[in-house]
Design a protein around this motif. Structure first.
Motif, PDB file in Angstrom:
ATOM      1  N   VAL A   1      39.150  19.863   1.827  1.00  0.00           N
ATOM      2  CA  VAL A   1      38.222  19.836   2.959  1.00  0.00           C
ATOM      3  C   VAL A   1      37.250  18.693   2.723  1.00  0.00           C
ATOM      4  CG1 VAL A   1      36.511  21.124   4.279  1.00  0.00           C
ATOM      5  CG2 VAL A   1      38.430  22.336   3.204  1.00  0.00           C
ATOM      6  N   PHE A   2      37.125  17.870   3.732  1.00  0.00           N
ATOM      7  CA  PHE A   2      36.355  16.624   3.589  1.00  0.00           C
ATOM      8  C   PHE A   2      35.673  16.375   4.916  1.00  0.00           C
ATOM      9  CE2 PHE A   2      37.162  11.771   3.822  1.00  0.00           C
ATOM     10  CZ  PHE A   2      35.899  11.470   3.335  1.00  0.00           C
ATOM     11  N   TYR A   3      34.357  16.160   4.915  1.00  0.00           N
ATOM     12  CA  TYR A   3      33.738  15.796   6.184  1.00  0.00           C
ATOM     13  C   TYR A   3      32.713  14.682   6.064  1.00  0.00           C
ATOM     14  CZ  TYR A   3      31.097  20.180   4.975  1.00  0.00           C
ATOM     15  OH  TYR A   3      30.430  21.214   4.358  1.00  0.00           O
ATOM     16  N   GLU A   4      32.594  14.001   7.197  1.00  0.00           N
ATOM     17  CA  GLU A   4      31.683  12.877   7.337  1.00  0.00           C
ATOM     18  C   GLU A   4      30.661  13.223   8.414  1.00  0.00           C
ATOM     19  OE1 GLU A   4      34.880   9.233   6.647  1.00  0.00           O
ATOM     20  OE2 GLU A   4      34.533  10.009   8.668  1.00  0.00           O
ATOM     21  N   THR A   5      29.397  12.987   8.108  1.00  0.00           N
ATOM     22  CA  THR A   5      28.330  13.182   9.092  1.00  0.00           C
ATOM     23  C   THR A   5      27.655  11.851   9.355  1.00  0.00           C
ATOM     24  OG1 THR A   5      27.946  15.396   8.171  1.00  0.00           O
ATOM     25  CG2 THR A   5      26.282  14.514   9.679  1.00  0.00           C
ATOM     26  N   TYR A   6      27.592  11.475  10.620  1.00  0.00           N
ATOM     27  CA  TYR A   6      26.888  10.255  11.022  1.00  0.00           C
ATOM     28  C   TYR A   6      25.454  10.636  11.411  1.00  0.00           C
ATOM     29  CZ  TYR A   6      30.910   7.031  11.454  1.00  0.00           C
ATOM     30  OH  TYR A   6      31.974   6.207  11.207  1.00  0.00           O
ATOM     31  N   TRP A   7      24.489  10.116  10.658  1.00  0.00           N
ATOM     32  CA  TRP A   7      23.078  10.362  10.955  1.00  0.00           C
ATOM     33  C   TRP A   7      22.514   9.157  11.696  1.00  0.00           C
ATOM     34  CZ3 TRP A   7      21.120  15.073  10.270  1.00  0.00           C
ATOM     35  CH2 TRP A   7      21.783  15.939   9.379  1.00  0.00           C
ATOM     36  N   ASP A   8      21.866   9.439  12.825  1.00  0.00           N
ATOM     37  CA  ASP A   8      21.383   8.355  13.673  1.00  0.00           C
ATOM     38  C   ASP A   8      20.022   7.857  13.200  1.00  0.00           C
ATOM     39  OD1 ASP A   8      21.145   6.480  15.593  1.00  0.00           O
ATOM     40  OD2 ASP A   8      20.991   7.867  17.294  1.00  0.00           O
ATOM     41  N   THR A   9      20.042   7.057  12.152  1.00  0.00           N
ATOM     42  CA  THR A   9      18.807   6.481  11.606  1.00  0.00           C
ATOM     43  C   THR A   9      18.396   5.210  12.337  1.00  0.00           C
ATOM     44  OG1 THR A   9      20.098   5.263   9.944  1.00  0.00           O
ATOM     45  CG2 THR A   9      19.271   7.452   9.321  1.00  0.00           C
ATOM     46  N   ARG A  10      19.175   4.808  13.340  1.00  0.00           N
ATOM     47  CA  ARG A  10      18.895   3.557  14.041  1.00  0.00           C
ATOM     48  C   ARG A  10      17.513   3.503  14.691  1.00  0.00           C
ATOM     49  NH1 ARG A  10      24.442   3.671  17.396  1.00  0.00           N
ATOM     50  NH2 ARG A  10      23.615   5.804  17.627  1.00  0.00           N
ATOM     51  N   PRO A  11      16.980   4.622  15.249  1.00  0.00           N
ATOM     52  CA  PRO A  11      15.636   4.554  15.842  1.00  0.00           C
ATOM     53  C   PRO A  11      14.525   4.297  14.825  1.00  0.00           C
ATOM     54  CG  PRO A  11      16.859   6.441  16.695  1.00  0.00           C
ATOM     55  CD  PRO A  11      17.630   5.916  15.535  1.00  0.00           C
ATOM     56  N   PHE A  12      14.856   4.368  13.533  1.00  0.00           N
ATOM     57  CA  PHE A  12      13.838   4.215  12.492  1.00  0.00           C
ATOM     58  C   PHE A  12      14.023   2.926  11.690  1.00  0.00           C
ATOM     59  CE2 PHE A  12      14.977   8.712  13.093  1.00  0.00           C
ATOM     60  CZ  PHE A  12      13.798   9.163  13.669  1.00  0.00           C
ATOM     61  N   ASN A  13      14.688   1.954  12.285  1.00  0.00           N
ATOM     62  CA  ASN A  13      14.946   0.698  11.580  1.00  0.00           C
ATOM     63  C   ASN A  13      13.771  -0.291  11.623  1.00  0.00           C
ATOM     64  OD1 ASN A  13      17.426   1.417  10.609  1.00  0.00           O
ATOM     65  ND2 ASN A  13      18.620   0.312  12.144  1.00  0.00           N
ATOM     66  N   ASP A  14      12.697   0.095  12.276  1.00  0.00           N
ATOM     67  CA  ASP A  14      11.497  -0.748  12.296  1.00  0.00           C
ATOM     68  C   ASP A  14      10.778  -0.601  10.956  1.00  0.00           C
ATOM     69  OD1 ASP A  14       9.109  -2.049  12.693  1.00  0.00           O
ATOM     70  OD2 ASP A  14       8.523  -0.899  14.477  1.00  0.00           O
ATOM     71  N   LYS A  15      10.794  -1.648  10.150  1.00  0.00           N
ATOM     72  CA  LYS A  15      10.185  -1.585   8.821  1.00  0.00           C
ATOM     73  C   LYS A  15       8.677  -1.345   8.865  1.00  0.00           C
ATOM     74  CE  LYS A  15      13.266  -2.095   5.494  1.00  0.00           C
ATOM     75  NZ  LYS A  15      13.177  -3.212   4.556  1.00  0.00           N
ATOM     76  N   ASN A  16       8.053  -1.527  10.036  1.00  0.00           N
ATOM     77  CA  ASN A  16       6.624  -1.246  10.157  1.00  0.00           C
ATOM     78  C   ASN A  16       6.325   0.247  10.059  1.00  0.00           C
ATOM     79  OD1 ASN A  16       5.725  -3.937  10.521  1.00  0.00           O
ATOM     80  ND2 ASN A  16       6.396  -3.871  12.651  1.00  0.00           N
ATOM     81  N   LEU A  17       7.367   1.073  10.216  1.00  0.00           N
ATOM     82  CA  LEU A  17       7.197   2.511  10.075  1.00  0.00           C
ATOM     83  C   LEU A  17       7.439   2.984   8.645  1.00  0.00           C
ATOM     84  CD1 LEU A  17       9.148   3.697  13.265  1.00  0.00           C
ATOM     85  CD2 LEU A  17       6.674   3.600  12.979  1.00  0.00           C
ATOM     86  N   TRP A  18       8.051   2.137   7.850  1.00  0.00           N
ATOM     87  CA  TRP A  18       8.447   2.516   6.490  1.00  0.00           C
ATOM     88  C   TRP A  18       7.241   2.505   5.552  1.00  0.00           C
ATOM     89  CZ3 TRP A  18      13.836   1.174   4.279  1.00  0.00           C
ATOM     90  CH2 TRP A  18      14.821   1.467   5.225  1.00  0.00           C
ATOM     91  N   PRO A  19       7.360   3.136   4.385  1.00  0.00           N
ATOM     92  CA  PRO A  19       6.260   3.110   3.411  1.00  0.00           C
ATOM     93  C   PRO A  19       5.858   1.682   3.073  1.00  0.00           C
ATOM     94  CG  PRO A  19       7.909   4.717   2.756  1.00  0.00           C
ATOM     95  CD  PRO A  19       8.489   3.979   3.925  1.00  0.00           C
ATOM     96  N   THR A  20       4.585   1.496   2.808  1.00  0.00           N
ATOM     97  CA  THR A  20       4.074   0.158   2.548  1.00  0.00           C
ATOM     98  C   THR A  20       4.666  -0.459   1.277  1.00  0.00           C
ATOM     99  OG1 THR A  20       2.165   1.159   1.425  1.00  0.00           O
ATOM    100  CG2 THR A  20       1.898   0.559   3.741  1.00  0.00           C
ATOM    101  N   ASP A  21       5.134   0.376   0.351  1.00  0.00           N
ATOM    102  CA  ASP A  21       5.719  -0.171  -0.874  1.00  0.00           C
ATOM    103  C   ASP A  21       7.187  -0.568  -0.690  1.00  0.00           C
ATOM    104  OD1 ASP A  21       7.045   2.250  -0.764  1.00  0.00           O
ATOM    105  OD2 ASP A  21       6.288   3.014  -2.674  1.00  0.00           O
TER     106      ASP A  21
END
Length: 332
Positions: free
Chosen positions: A226-246
């Protein structure tokens, strides 16, 4: 050789692949219940995303009713598959410390119409014995904090998708860069069973991975992979201005793991009658490019119909807004 044949060859050896079922299971439920690790507990400590049959419940005793008989619909394309497949849920942690749930989306290799969920595979390398009613297992461990621990389960990995076709750059931790096509998480279960127990106290000891492609004497019965793949839609969070400052990566599993090493998956078998055994014996082959289910012995439904199968959440809490803390973060 396409990527799927290559992946299977690495797992089973050259020319060894017999059956390869590949199909979509749309999102059934996102909720804080877990009938394996926390049976009867509402809410469970962390959030899960579940696909499969609508008999999924707070408690699912393996000695109780066959879930394939209790379910009335399935979110999977094969209508005789009422199994349940689930994982933790991915969250984005913004620079201001708030959390946003990441949605799943349909695999772009043929399953874009799916309402989230997972792509499920059943693979075999010759004759296998299908699971029995009541069988269940867990792979991975949410308590793992290091790559050495994560490598105990060699196929629980992450892929930073440049496109739906990306099948390189597997890693055991969360990607550290933005991923144009989202993040794919793979979960691959052991293929050797002790032949006796449908479950075990840790939900893992009754199964084992093969050694040099052979099942160990303690677990002599070869079962489908049994093998499964999950696609997580991280595309809306690709703006690095939202990411941690470090510059560190911002994703975290619903149980609080920001490394990714705690990746894990759960499975309860629920195929009706001998359907899975028939498919394995017939060496059914899914077509990767044209997405033909290509298994005449099984009954199937359109993805649009599978999307209609869902169940109501038991735990009423905000799962869609920006949250100050992860659901269940106060529970231990």
């Amino acid at each position: 050789m396409n990527w799927f044949t290559l992946l299977s060859t690495l797992a089973f050896g050259p020319g060894a692949l017999a059956a390869q079922l590949r199909f979509s299971c749309s999102q059934l439920l996102v909720d804080r219940i877990d009938p394996l690790v926390n049976p009867g507990q509402v809410p469970s400590p962390h959030l899960h995303q579940i696909v499969g049959g609508n008999a999924f419940n707070v408690t699912m005793d393996h000695n109780a009713v066959d879930i394939s008989q209790a379910a009335t619909c399935t979110s999977c394309q094969f209508t005789e598959d009422f199994s349940n497949y689930w994982t933790a849920v991915l969250f984005f942690r913004a620079r201001n410390g708030t959390y946003k749930r990441v949605n799943t989306f349909g695999n772009g290799l043929g399953y874009s119409a799916a309402n989230g969920g997972q792509t499920v595979y059943y693979l075999s390398s010759g004759k296998v014995t299908a699971f029995k009613p009541g069988f269940r297992m867990v792979v991975g461990n949410p308590a793992y904090k290091t790559e050495a621990e994560a490598r105990k389960n060699p196929a629980l990995q992450f892929t930073c998708l440049a496109s739906p076709m990306t099948r390189s750059g597997y890693r055991y931790s969360f990607p550290t860069t933005t991923c144009a096509g989202g993040i794919m998480v793979t979960v691959r279960f052991p293929t050797c069973w002790d032949g006796v127990n449908l479950d075990s106290p840790d939900h893992q000891s009754h199964v084992a991975y093969p050694v040099n492609r052979n099942c160990p004497s303690t677990h002599p019965v070869r079962v489908p992979e049994v093998f499964y793949e999950t696609y997580w839609d991280t595309r809306p969070f690709n703006d690095k201005n939202l990411w941690p400052t470090d510059g560190s990566q911002p994703f975290v599993w619903s149980f609080g793991d920001a490394t990714g090493y705690g990746n894990h998956g759960d499975y309860i078998f629920g195929w009706r009658g001998d359907a899975l055994q028939r498919a394995m014996d017939a060496n059914c082959q899914s077509d990767l490019i044209q997405d033909r289910l290509n298994c005449p012995t099984l009954k199937s439904q359109a993805i649009t119909q599978a999307n209609r199968c869902s169940i109501q959440r038991r735990v009423k809490e905000d799962l869609d807004g920006w949250l100050k803390e992860l659901p269940g973060s106060g529970m231990k």
